[in-house]
Design a protein around this motif. Structure first.
Motif, PDB file in Angstrom:
ATOM      1  N   MET A   1       0.821  -1.187   0.000  1.00 29.08           N
ATOM      2  CA  MET A   1       0.000   0.000   0.000  1.00 29.08           C
ATOM      3  C   MET A   1       0.866   1.253   0.000  1.00 29.08           C
ATOM      4  O   MET A   1       0.596   2.182  -0.745  1.00 29.08           O
ATOM      5  CB  MET A   1      -0.887   0.016   1.243  1.00 29.08           C
ATOM      6  CG  MET A   1      -1.975  -0.991   1.256  1.00 29.08           C
ATOM      7  SD  MET A   1      -2.904  -0.823   2.787  1.00 29.08           S
ATOM      8  CE  MET A   1      -3.734  -2.364   2.787  1.00 29.08           C
ATOM      9  N   ARG A   2       1.869   1.254   0.892  1.00 26.56           N
ATOM     10  CA  ARG A   2       2.735   2.425   0.991  1.00 26.56           C
ATOM     11  C   ARG A   2       3.455   2.672  -0.328  1.00 26.56           C
ATOM     12  O   ARG A   2       3.543   3.814  -0.783  1.00 26.56           O
ATOM     13  CB  ARG A   2       3.754   2.257   2.114  1.00 26.56           C
ATOM     14  CG  ARG A   2       4.671   3.466   2.228  1.00 26.56           C
ATOM     15  CD  ARG A   2       5.820   3.290   3.209  1.00 26.56           C
ATOM     16  NE  ARG A   2       5.345   3.087   4.544  1.00 26.56           N
ATOM     17  CZ  ARG A   2       5.678   2.033   5.291  1.00 26.56           C
ATOM     18  NH1 ARG A   2       6.466   1.116   4.823  1.00 26.56           N
ATOM     19  NH2 ARG A   2       5.202   1.919   6.506  1.00 26.56           N
ATOM     20  N   TYR A  28      -7.656   1.087   0.462  1.00 23.67           N
ATOM     21  CA  TYR A  28      -6.534   0.962   1.405  1.00 23.67           C
ATOM     22  C   TYR A  28      -6.876   1.621   2.732  1.00 23.67           C
ATOM     23  O   TYR A  28      -6.642   1.050   3.800  1.00 23.67           O
ATOM     24  CB  TYR A  28      -5.269   1.608   0.852  1.00 23.67           C
ATOM     25  CG  TYR A  28      -4.651   0.958  -0.360  1.00 23.67           C
ATOM     26  CD1 TYR A  28      -4.930  -0.354  -0.740  1.00 23.67           C
ATOM     27  CD2 TYR A  28      -3.763   1.674  -1.143  1.00 23.67           C
ATOM     28  CE1 TYR A  28      -4.345  -0.924  -1.862  1.00 23.67           C
ATOM     29  CE2 TYR A  28      -3.160   1.101  -2.263  1.00 23.67           C
ATOM     30  CZ  TYR A  28      -3.456  -0.185  -2.616  1.00 23.67           C
ATOM     31  OH  TYR A  28      -2.862  -0.743  -3.711  1.00 23.67           O
ATOM     32  N   LEU A  32      -6.876   0.221   6.470  1.00 20.77           N
ATOM     33  CA  LEU A  32      -5.891   0.714   7.427  1.00 20.77           C
ATOM     34  C   LEU A  32      -6.513   1.376   8.653  1.00 20.77           C
ATOM     35  O   LEU A  32      -6.012   1.218   9.765  1.00 20.77           O
ATOM     36  CB  LEU A  32      -4.958   1.721   6.741  1.00 20.77           C
ATOM     37  CG  LEU A  32      -3.882   1.134   5.850  1.00 20.77           C
ATOM     38  CD1 LEU A  32      -3.287   2.210   4.948  1.00 20.77           C
ATOM     39  CD2 LEU A  32      -2.806   0.478   6.694  1.00 20.77           C
ATOM     40  N   VAL A  86      -2.645   7.307   3.291  1.00 17.91           N
ATOM     41  CA  VAL A  86      -2.250   5.898   3.235  1.00 17.91           C
ATOM     42  C   VAL A  86      -0.817   5.756   3.739  1.00 17.91           C
ATOM     43  O   VAL A  86      -0.517   4.895   4.582  1.00 17.91           O
ATOM     44  CB  VAL A  86      -2.388   5.317   1.805  1.00 17.91           C
ATOM     45  CG1 VAL A  86      -1.691   3.966   1.687  1.00 17.91           C
ATOM     46  CG2 VAL A  86      -3.850   5.191   1.414  1.00 17.91           C
ATOM     47  N   CYS A  90       0.225   3.754   7.133  1.00 17.02           N
ATOM     48  CA  CYS A  90       1.180   2.638   7.061  1.00 17.02           C
ATOM     49  C   CYS A  90       2.306   2.857   8.067  1.00 17.02           C
ATOM     50  O   CYS A  90       2.707   1.933   8.785  1.00 17.02           O
ATOM     51  CB  CYS A  90       1.747   2.491   5.647  1.00 17.02           C
ATOM     52  SG  CYS A  90       0.628   1.727   4.454  1.00 17.02           S
ATOM     53  N   ASP A  91       2.815   4.080   8.130  1.00 21.52           N
ATOM     54  CA  ASP A  91       3.876   4.392   9.091  1.00 21.52           C
ATOM     55  C   ASP A  91       3.391   4.210  10.530  1.00 21.52           C
ATOM     56  O   ASP A  91       4.101   3.645  11.363  1.00 21.52           O
ATOM     57  CB  ASP A  91       4.380   5.824   8.885  1.00 21.52           C
ATOM     58  CG  ASP A  91       5.152   5.998   7.592  1.00 21.52           C
ATOM     59  OD1 ASP A  91       5.571   4.982   6.979  1.00 21.52           O
ATOM     60  OD2 ASP A  91       5.327   7.160   7.177  1.00 21.52           O
ATOM     61  N   HIS A  93       0.986   2.261  11.517  1.00 26.09           N
ATOM     62  CA  HIS A  93       0.790   0.821  11.719  1.00 26.09           C
ATOM     63  C   HIS A  93       2.117   0.159  12.069  1.00 26.09           C
ATOM     64  O   HIS A  93       2.199  -0.629  13.020  1.00 26.09           O
ATOM     65  CB  HIS A  93       0.167   0.195  10.464  1.00 26.09           C
ATOM     66  CG  HIS A  93      -0.291  -1.206  10.679  1.00 26.09           C
ATOM     67  ND1 HIS A  93       0.558  -2.278  10.701  1.00 26.09           N
ATOM     68  CD2 HIS A  93      -1.534  -1.706  10.898  1.00 26.09           C
ATOM     69  CE1 HIS A  93      -0.124  -3.381  10.913  1.00 26.09           C
ATOM     70  NE2 HIS A  93      -1.402  -3.057  11.043  1.00 26.09           N
ATOM     71  N   SER A 102       4.132  -4.481   7.531  1.00 29.00           N
ATOM     72  CA  SER A 102       2.676  -4.473   7.578  1.00 29.00           C
ATOM     73  C   SER A 102       2.094  -3.533   6.539  1.00 29.00           C
ATOM     74  O   SER A 102       2.448  -2.361   6.501  1.00 29.00           O
ATOM     75  CB  SER A 102       2.208  -4.034   8.960  1.00 29.00           C
ATOM     76  OG  SER A 102       2.623  -4.967   9.923  1.00 29.00           O
ATOM     77  N   HIS A 103       1.205  -4.019   5.721  1.00 32.26           N
ATOM     78  CA  HIS A 103       0.475  -3.234   4.719  1.00 32.26           C
ATOM     79  C   HIS A 103       1.407  -2.547   3.727  1.00 32.26           C
ATOM     80  O   HIS A 103       1.040  -1.525   3.164  1.00 32.26           O
ATOM     81  CB  HIS A 103      -0.445  -2.198   5.387  1.00 32.26           C
ATOM     82  CG  HIS A 103      -1.501  -2.816   6.225  1.00 32.26           C
ATOM     83  ND1 HIS A 103      -2.582  -3.458   5.671  1.00 32.26           N
ATOM     84  CD2 HIS A 103      -1.655  -2.918   7.561  1.00 32.26           C
ATOM     85  CE1 HIS A 103      -3.359  -3.907   6.635  1.00 32.26           C
ATOM     86  NE2 HIS A 103      -2.807  -3.611   7.796  1.00 32.26           N
ATOM     87  N   ASP A 104       2.605  -3.081   3.508  1.00 28.62           N
ATOM     88  CA  ASP A 104       3.527  -2.479   2.545  1.00 28.62           C
ATOM     89  C   ASP A 104       3.242  -2.908   1.122  1.00 28.62           C
ATOM     90  O   ASP A 104       3.810  -2.375   0.195  1.00 28.62           O
ATOM     91  CB  ASP A 104       4.979  -2.832   2.874  1.00 28.62           C
ATOM     92  CG  ASP A 104       5.554  -1.947   3.947  1.00 28.62           C
ATOM     93  OD1 ASP A 104       4.919  -0.932   4.271  1.00 28.62           O
ATOM     94  OD2 ASP A 104       6.637  -2.269   4.457  1.00 28.62           O
TER      95      ASP A 104
END
Length: 105
Positions: A1-2, A28, A32, A86, A90-91, A93, A102-104
């Motif tokens: 996602m990132r 996303y 998230l 997003v 992500c950061d 998270h 995670s979620h990268d």
């Protein structure tokens, strides 16, 4: 996602691609937001990282409900704001979970 969001922020855009990006980035954020909320709720109430993350969640939620903007420039900026949320979530998270991937995706 990132990675996808970061790539989008730096690209010139075309109107037809904005609809796709808007949907993807919205999807996303919809994944998230609850994940970051859950992680932020695990620690103590005075956890600074959790409070900062919840600020990012609030901003992301506001951005989700922004109406589509008029014109290519306005819509591009709106979708870029989604992308920045997003990236930020992500950061958060990663910070709250201690996980580096995670979620990268």
């Amino acid at each position: 996602m990132r990675a996808a969001a970061s790539w989008f922020v730096g690209q010139p855009t075309r109107h037809e691609s904005l609809k796709i990006w808007s949907k993807d980035l919205t999807d996303y954020l919809e994944r998230l937001i609850p994940a970051v909320k859950e992680l932020a709720g695990i620690g103590p109430a005075d956890d600074i990282s959790a409070m900062v993350a919840m600020g990012g969640v609030g901003e992301a939620e506001r951005r989700l409900y922004e109406p589509g903007a008029a014109g290519l420039r306005g819509e591009t900026e709106r979708v870029r704001r989604l992308a920045r949320s997003v990236i930020a979530l992500c950061d958060h998270h990663v910070n709250l979970s201690g996980s580096s991937n995670s979620h990268d995706s």
